[in-house]
Design a protein around this motif. Structure first.
Motif, PDB file in Angstrom:
ATOM      1  N   SER A  12       0.845  -1.198   0.000  1.00 44.15           N
ATOM      2  CA  SER A  12       0.000   0.000   0.000  1.00 44.15           C
ATOM      3  C   SER A  12       0.876   1.241   0.000  1.00 44.15           C
ATOM      4  O   SER A  12       1.922   1.282   0.673  1.00 44.15           O
ATOM      5  CB  SER A  12      -0.898   0.012   1.235  1.00 44.15           C
ATOM      6  N   PRO A  13       0.464   2.300  -0.708  1.00 45.79           N
ATOM      7  CA  PRO A  13       1.234   3.548  -0.681  1.00 45.79           C
ATOM      8  C   PRO A  13       1.261   4.197   0.705  1.00 45.79           C
ATOM      9  O   PRO A  13       2.110   5.052   0.964  1.00 45.79           O
ATOM     10  CB  PRO A  13       0.518   4.434  -1.701  1.00 45.79           C
ATOM     11  N   THR A  14       0.347   3.796   1.591  1.00 43.47           N
ATOM     12  CA  THR A  14       0.342   4.343   2.955  1.00 43.47           C
ATOM     13  C   THR A  14       0.656   3.265   3.989  1.00 43.47           C
ATOM     14  O   THR A  14       0.270   3.373   5.152  1.00 43.47           O
ATOM     15  CB  THR A  14      -1.013   5.007   3.269  1.00 43.47           C
ATOM     16  N   PHE A  15       1.380   2.227   3.579  1.00 43.72           N
ATOM     17  CA  PHE A  15       1.723   1.125   4.495  1.00 43.72           C
ATOM     18  C   PHE A  15       2.446   1.676   5.731  1.00 43.72           C
ATOM     19  O   PHE A  15       3.358   2.498   5.640  1.00 43.72           O
ATOM     20  CB  PHE A  15       2.630   0.117   3.794  1.00 43.72           C
ATOM     21  N   GLY A  16       1.993   1.229   6.904  1.00 41.55           N
ATOM     22  CA  GLY A  16       2.611   1.644   8.160  1.00 41.55           C
ATOM     23  C   GLY A  16       2.077   2.943   8.718  1.00 41.55           C
ATOM     24  O   GLY A  16       2.411   3.312   9.851  1.00 41.55           O
ATOM     25  N   GLN A  17       1.238   3.633   7.956  1.00 44.57           N
ATOM     26  CA  GLN A  17       0.640   4.871   8.452  1.00 44.57           C
ATOM     27  C   GLN A  17      -0.653   4.567   9.208  1.00 44.57           C
ATOM     28  O   GLN A  17      -1.245   3.497   9.048  1.00 44.57           O
ATOM     29  CB  GLN A  17       0.359   5.833   7.292  1.00 44.57           C
ATOM     30  N   TRP A  18      -1.086   5.512  10.016  1.00 47.87           N
ATOM     31  CA  TRP A  18      -2.308   5.315  10.791  1.00 47.87           C
ATOM     32  C   TRP A  18      -3.168   6.572  10.775  1.00 47.87           C
ATOM     33  O   TRP A  18      -2.692   7.663  10.489  1.00 47.87           O
ATOM     34  CB  TRP A  18      -2.000   4.899  12.232  1.00 47.87           C
TER      35      TRP A  18
END
Length: 207
Positions: free
Chosen positions: A92-98
């Motif tokens: 995902s382009p936002t992997f690890g974000q919350w």
């Protein structure tokens, strides 16, 4: 119903209008028309959950194998909490974000978490209730967790905790995000996107 979408795909916040009067209050935290417009397919309801938590209790980060995964639509009918969604979809382009939102029994905001995303929350007061609408039933063999205190994730608990965090033994022993990735536990972004497309196509075929 006011809808806000987050940078992380598959996360939406819904704020309903409340109707107070001399008797009390009426509110509809889930409204299918608003949900359909935001998500593109109906919420399949397979199970409802109800949790009661003391202040400083953290539950999560929980997720389920995809397919089918488990989407959640949650709101807080009593008390208040910080609800957190973590993008754990590999690729995902936002992997690890919350993303985080405050849910409470004042505004009755709800948060939708699509399949393949991790979900957690922190209770801000005693007897805080979270109501869950779940797209699939509980399946212990397909359920997983990530450590909510993973330092690399940096979830925002420290800004809201008023004491030591209270966790279950299972959540305390859960792997970090990096460890879960090494173990092959995390869902793939492409698999999740295919699942979302399948749900939208099924809805279009029925419409």
């Amino acid at each position: 119903m006011r809808v806000r979408s987050f940078e992380i795909s598959g996360v939406h916040e819904f704020t309903p209008k409340s109707f107070p009067d001399h008797r009390g209050l009426f509110v509809a935290p889930f409204q299918e028309s608003a949900f359909l417009e935001a998500v593109g397919h109906p919420l399949r309801l397979a199970q409802t959950n109800h949790s009661v938590s003391a202040r400083n209790v953290i539950r999560g980060v929980h997720f389920a194998d995809v397919p089918p995964g488990q989407a959640k639509y949650v709101y807080c009918p009593q008390g208040s909490l910080i609800d957190v969604v973590v993008d754990i979809r590999v690729g995902s382009p936002t992997f690890g974000q919350w993303a985080a939102a405050k849910l409470d029994s004042t505004e009755y905001r709800a948060l939708y978490t699509a399949e393949g995303l991790g979900h957690a929350f922190l209770a801000l007061e005693d007897d805080t209730v979270l109501a869950y609408l779940c797209s699939t039933p509980f399946n212990p063999s397909a359920e997983h967790g990530i450590a909510p205190l993973d330092a690399e994730l940096g979830l925002p608990w420290e800004h809201y905790l008023s004491g030591e965090p209270v966790l279950s033994e299972k959540d305390r022993a859960a792997p970090t995000l990096a460890e879960a990735a090494e173990l092959g536990l995390l869902p793939a972004y492409e698999t999740c996107q295919a699942r979302y497309a399948e749900l939208r196509e099924q809805h279009a075929a029925r419409s």
